[in-house]
Write an enzyme that holds these catalytic residues in place. Structure first.
Site, PDB file in Angstrom:
ATOM      1  N   GLU A  43       0.845  -1.189   0.000  1.00 43.47           N
ATOM      2  CA  GLU A  43       0.000   0.000   0.000  1.00 43.47           C
ATOM      3  C   GLU A  43       0.883   1.243   0.000  1.00 43.47           C
ATOM      4  OE1 GLU A  43      -1.416  -1.516   4.187  1.00 43.47           O
ATOM      5  OE2 GLU A  43      -2.103   0.523   3.948  1.00 43.47           O
ATOM      6  N   CYS A  52      -3.641  -3.563   4.411  1.00 45.84           N
ATOM      7  CA  CYS A  52      -2.782  -4.610   5.001  1.00 45.84           C
ATOM      8  C   CYS A  52      -3.255  -6.022   4.662  1.00 45.84           C
ATOM      9  CB  CYS A  52      -2.709  -4.447   6.518  1.00 45.84           C
ATOM     10  SG  CYS A  52      -2.231  -2.801   7.014  1.00 45.84           S
ATOM     11  N   HIS A  58      -3.126  -9.733  12.598  1.00 51.30           N
ATOM     12  CA  HIS A  58      -2.499  -8.541  12.018  1.00 51.30           C
ATOM     13  C   HIS A  58      -2.193  -7.580  13.169  1.00 51.30           C
ATOM     14  CE1 HIS A  58      -1.656  -4.962   9.807  1.00 51.30           C
ATOM     15  NE2 HIS A  58      -2.686  -4.338  10.362  1.00 51.30           N
TER      16      HIS A  58
HETATM   17  N1  CAA Z   1       0.882   3.717  30.755  1.00 49.96           N
HETATM   18  C1  CAA Z   1       0.345   2.581  30.225  1.00 49.96           C
HETATM   19  N2  CAA Z   1      -0.631   2.600  29.278  1.00 49.96           N
HETATM   20  C2  CAA Z   1      -1.047   3.787  28.821  1.00 49.96           C
HETATM   21  C3  CAA Z   1      -0.524   4.999  29.307  1.00 49.96           C
HETATM   22  C4  CAA Z   1       0.498   4.934  30.319  1.00 49.96           C
HETATM   23  N3  CAA Z   1       1.054   6.035  30.831  1.00 49.96           N
HETATM   24  N4  CAA Z   1      -1.133   6.024  28.664  1.00 49.96           N
HETATM   25  C5  CAA Z   1      -2.010   5.450  27.789  1.00 49.96           C
HETATM   26  N5  CAA Z   1      -1.961   4.116  27.878  1.00 49.96           N
HETATM   27  C6  CAA Z   1      -2.724   3.120  27.122  1.00 49.96           C
HETATM   28  C7  CAA Z   1      -4.195   3.499  26.940  1.00 49.96           C
HETATM   29  O1  CAA Z   1      -4.947   3.145  28.092  1.00 49.96           O
HETATM   30  C8  CAA Z   1      -4.537   2.686  25.731  1.00 49.96           C
HETATM   31  O2  CAA Z   1      -4.736   1.337  26.103  1.00 49.96           O
HETATM   32  P1  CAA Z   1      -6.123   0.595  25.738  1.00 49.96           P
HETATM   33  O3  CAA Z   1      -6.298   0.729  24.242  1.00 49.96           O
HETATM   34  O4  CAA Z   1      -5.892  -0.808  26.163  1.00 49.96           O
HETATM   35  O5  CAA Z   1      -7.183   1.308  26.465  1.00 49.96           O
HETATM   36  C9  CAA Z   1      -3.263   2.704  24.881  1.00 49.96           C
HETATM   37  O6  CAA Z   1      -2.219   3.118  25.780  1.00 49.96           O
HETATM   38  C10 CAA Z   1      -3.322   3.666  23.702  1.00 49.96           C
HETATM   39  O7  CAA Z   1      -3.599   4.953  24.195  1.00 49.96           O
HETATM   40  P2  CAA Z   1      -4.809   5.817  23.652  1.00 49.96           P
HETATM   41  O8  CAA Z   1      -6.104   5.107  23.854  1.00 49.96           O
HETATM   42  O9  CAA Z   1      -4.681   7.179  24.227  1.00 49.96           O
HETATM   43  O10 CAA Z   1      -4.606   5.791  22.094  1.00 49.96           O
HETATM   44  P3  CAA Z   1      -4.002   6.884  21.107  1.00 49.96           P
HETATM   45  O11 CAA Z   1      -4.966   8.014  21.013  1.00 49.96           O
HETATM   46  O12 CAA Z   1      -2.603   7.179  21.418  1.00 49.96           O
HETATM   47  O13 CAA Z   1      -4.074   6.053  19.712  1.00 49.96           O
HETATM   48  C11 CAA Z   1      -3.817   4.342  18.124  1.00 49.96           C
HETATM   49  C12 CAA Z   1      -3.607   4.741  19.588  1.00 49.96           C
HETATM   50  C13 CAA Z   1      -5.315   4.456  17.774  1.00 49.96           C
HETATM   51  C14 CAA Z   1      -3.362   2.905  17.929  1.00 49.96           C
HETATM   52  C15 CAA Z   1      -2.980   5.318  17.235  1.00 49.96           C
HETATM   53  O14 CAA Z   1      -1.620   5.096  17.484  1.00 49.96           O
HETATM   54  C16 CAA Z   1      -3.251   5.182  15.771  1.00 49.96           C
HETATM   55  O15 CAA Z   1      -4.159   5.805  15.245  1.00 49.96           O
HETATM   56  N6  CAA Z   1      -2.445   4.311  15.031  1.00 49.96           N
HETATM   57  C17 CAA Z   1      -2.588   4.113  13.614  1.00 49.96           C
HETATM   58  C18 CAA Z   1      -3.848   3.330  13.243  1.00 49.96           C
HETATM   59  C19 CAA Z   1      -3.857   1.922  13.757  1.00 49.96           C
HETATM   60  O16 CAA Z   1      -2.835   1.345  14.076  1.00 49.96           O
HETATM   61  N7  CAA Z   1      -5.069   1.320  13.813  1.00 49.96           N
HETATM   62  C20 CAA Z   1      -5.203  -0.079  14.245  1.00 49.96           C
HETATM   63  C21 CAA Z   1      -6.376  -0.797  13.610  1.00 49.96           C
HETATM   64  S1  CAA Z   1      -6.400  -0.554  11.815  1.00 49.96           S
HETATM   65  C22 CAA Z   1      -5.279  -1.661  11.192  1.00 49.96           C
HETATM   66  O17 CAA Z   1      -4.940  -2.598  11.843  1.00 49.96           O
HETATM   67  C23 CAA Z   1      -4.740  -1.423   9.820  1.00 49.96           C
HETATM   68  C24 CAA Z   1      -3.371  -0.812   9.938  1.00 49.96           C
HETATM   69  O18 CAA Z   1      -2.378  -1.549  10.007  1.00 49.96           O
HETATM   70  C25 CAA Z   1      -3.291   0.635  10.009  1.00 49.96           C
END
Ligand code: CAA
Length: 411
Positions: A81, A113, A243
Site C-alpha cells: 500500500e 494490510c 495482524h
Molecule cells: N501507561 C500505560 N498505558 C497507557 C498509558 C500509560 N502512561 N497512557 C495510555 N496508555 C494506554 C491506553 O490506556 C490505551 O490502552 P487501551 O487501548 O488498552 O485502552 C493505549 O495506551 C493507547 O492509548 P490511547 O487510547 O490514548 O490511544 P491513542 O490516542 O494514542 O491512539 C492508536 C492509539 C489508535 C493505535 C494510534 O496510534 C493510531 O491511530 N495508530 C494508527 C492506526 C492503527 O494502528 N489502527 C489499528 C487498527 S487498523 C489496522 O490494523 C490497519 C493498519 O495496520 C493501520
C-alpha cells in the site's frame, strides 16, 4: 505433498528508533508506548532503501531458501500500500532487479494490510491450476508505515518486507482453504487519498472495524471447522496470530476472539482465559511487532517469522490461526499447518540476525530523514552496512528523468 508455501524470508531495514526516545521527545510517558501499545523499537528506512529494495532483498533470500532457480518462477505478485509509482508496479522493478524471465505473470495487489493474504491465496490457486506449467510463484509483501511527525499514529510506524515461494508440492506450510472465513465492508477507517504522502486515520474507529471483522470471521471459522473436522477452534489451533498494527492489538484481538467463542462469560473470566493462553499461544509471535513496528501487508506474516525464530522445529505438526485485516476494509481468518519442511526453513530464518545488525538512530536523525522525505546528510550507507552486506543487497541510488534507479552490492 500439497500446494503451499515452500519458503519464507523477511527483510528489515538496518536502522531503528527507540520508542523510549520517541516518548521522551514527545513528552509522553514511556509506558504508554511500552505497555499501552507494546512497542520497544521501530524500523526506520535509510535513504538507500524503499518499498522496491526491501521487496527485492526479501525475495532473493526466499528464492535461495527454497533452493530454486529464478527461471522456475512463473508468477510474481507484490502486495503493497506504499508503492513507488501510480502505474508501474513494484513487481516490475523486482522482476528487473532479480532478473526474472519474461514468460512470467507480474502484477501488484492493493487492499491495505490485507493485500498480502489475497496475493498468497491467488498464488496458491494458480499453482493448483493447469496454468502454472510446473512453475512456482513468488509473492512479496513490502511496506513503509509512515504517519507523520507528532501524530497519534507516529509510534505505530515501521517498515519491512516478507517474501514467499509458493509451489504445487511442498512439505513446509499448507493452508486448509475450505475453512477460510472472509469479511469485507466499505468503511473509512484508514486511507491515503491520491497525492498524500501519509494516511489519514480514524484510530479508535479503525480498531472497532478490525474487531468487528474479527468477530464475524471467528464465528464463520468456528462453524467451518466444526463442519469439516468436528473440532472447535480453540482445540484445533496451537498458536494464534493477528495482524498487528502494534503489539498490544494481539491482546485486544485475542480477548475478542475468546469472548466471541464464549458469549456467556464475563469480562474477567475472558481476561483469565487470555492470561492462561498468552505465554504459550501468543507471546512467541510478538517479537517482530515489538522490534519493527507495523509493516502493513507483511505484519501478520512477520508474526509467523517471529514464532518460527522462537519455536523452530517444534512447530512441525502444529496448526496456526492467522487473522489478516486490512483497512477499508477486508479480512480473512485462515489456518496454516506446519509440515516437515520447517526443519530446512529453520536454518534460513535470519530474522534475529537482521535485528542484531541494526544501527540505532537519534531523534535528530529521525526528524531529518522524515523532513527530507528519506534523504539525509548525516546517515551514510558505508557507516551503517558493509558493501557486501548479506541482507541489504539492492539499493536505491536516486531518480533520473523521473525514473527510479537501483543498484546491487557485491553479494
Ligand atoms: N501507561 C500505560 N498505558 C497507557 C498509558 C500509560 N502512561 N497512557 C495510555 N496508555 C494506554 C491506553 O490506556 C490505551 O490502552 P487501551 O487501548 O488498552 O485502552 C493505549 O495506551 C493507547 O492509548 P490511547 O487510547 O490514548 O490511544 P491513542 O490516542 O494514542 O491512539 C492508536 C492509539 C489508535 C493505535 C494510534 O496510534 C493510531 O491511530 N495508530 C494508527 C492506526 C492503527 O494502528 N489502527 C489499528 C487498527 S487498523 C489496522 O490494523 C490497519 C493498519 O495496520 C493501520
Amino acid at each position: 505433498m500439497k500446494a503451499g508455501i515452500s519458503s519464507i524470508s523477511i527483510y528489515i531495514p538496518p536502522l531503528y528508533l527507540s520508542h523510549d526516545d520517541l516518548a521522551d521527545a514527545r513528552a509522553i510517558p514511556r509506558d504508554k508506548f511500552r505497555i499501552g501499545l507494546g512497542h520497544v523499537n521501530m524500523a526506520i528506512v535509510p535513504p538507500w532503501d524503499d518499498t522496491v529494495t526491501m521487496a527485492a532483498n526479501a525475495a532473493e533470500m526466499a528464492i535461495e531458501t527454497a533452493g530454486i532457480d529464478k527461471d522456475e518462477i512463473g508468477l510474481l505478485i507484490v502486495s503493497t500500500e506504499t508503492g513507488v509509482d501510480q502505474s508501474k508496479p513494484v513487481a516490475s522493478f523486482v522482476q528487473g532487479l532479480l532478473g526474472i524471465g519474461h514468460r512470467t505473470r507480474v502484477y501488484e495487489i492493493k487492499h491495505a494490510c490485507y493485500g498480502g493474504t489475497v496475493a498468497i491465496m491467488n498464488a496458491i490457486n494458480w499453482v493448483k491450476s493447469q496454468h502454472h506449467r510446473g512453475k512456482k510463484a513468488l509473492v512479496i509483501t513490502s511496506d513503509i508505515a509512515k504517519y507523520g511527525l507528532n501524530t497519534l499514529g507516529e509510534p505505530t510506524q515501521g517498515a519491512g518486507a516478507v517474501a514467499f515461494i509458493i509451489s504445487d508440492e511442498t512439505e513446509f506450510i499448507h493452508f486448509l482453504p475450505d475453512l477460510n472465513a472472509f469479511y469485507s465492508k466499505d468503511v473509512y477507517d484508514f486511507w491515503r487519498p491520491n497525492g498524500y504522502l501519509t494516511p489519514i486515520v480514524d484510530g479508535k474507529y479503525s480498531i472497532d472495524c478490525y474487531l468487528e471483522a474479527l468477530d464475524f470471521c471467528t464465528k464463520d471459522l468456528q462453524d467451518n471447522l466444526i463442519r469439516e473436522t468436528g473440532k472447535e477452534l480453540l482445540d484445533f489451533v496451537d498458536y494464534f496470530m493477528y495482524h498487528l498494527p502494534f503489539p498490544r492489538m494481539a491482546y485486544k484481538a485475542h480477548c475478542r476472539l475468546l469472548a466471541t467463542l464464549n458469549p456467556t462469560l464475563a469480562e474477567d473470566a475472558i481476561n483469565r482465559m487470555y492470561e492462561e493462553s498468552f505465554t504459550e499461544k501468543m507471546k512467541p509471535a510478538l517479537m517482530g511487532s515489538e522490534e519493527v513496528g507495523n509493516i502493513y501487508t507483511g505484519s501478520v506474516y512477520m508474526c509467523l517469522m517471529s514464532l518460527m525464530e522462537e519455536k523452530s522445529e517444534s512447530l512441525i505438526g502444529k496448526n496456526i490461526g492467522i487473522f489478516s485485516y486490512g483497512s477499508g476494509c477486508g479480512a480473512e481468518f485462515l489456518i496454516a499447518h506446519i509440515g516437515r519442511g520447517m526443519k530446512q526453513q529453520a536454518k534460513h530464518l535470519n530474522f534475529n540476525k537482521q535485528l542484531k545488525r541494526r544501527k540505532k538512530i537519534t531523534m535528530e536523525e529521525y526528524t531529518e530523514l522524515y523532513s527530507e522525505q528519506g534523504a539525509s546528510k548525516t546517515i551514510k550507507r558505508e557507516d551503517v552496512i558493509s558493501t557486501d552486506d548479506e541482507f541489504s543487497r539492492y539499493f536505491f541510488t536516486g531518480v533520473n528523468e523521473h525514473k527510479r534507479q537501483y543498484a546491487k552490492n557485491r553479494n
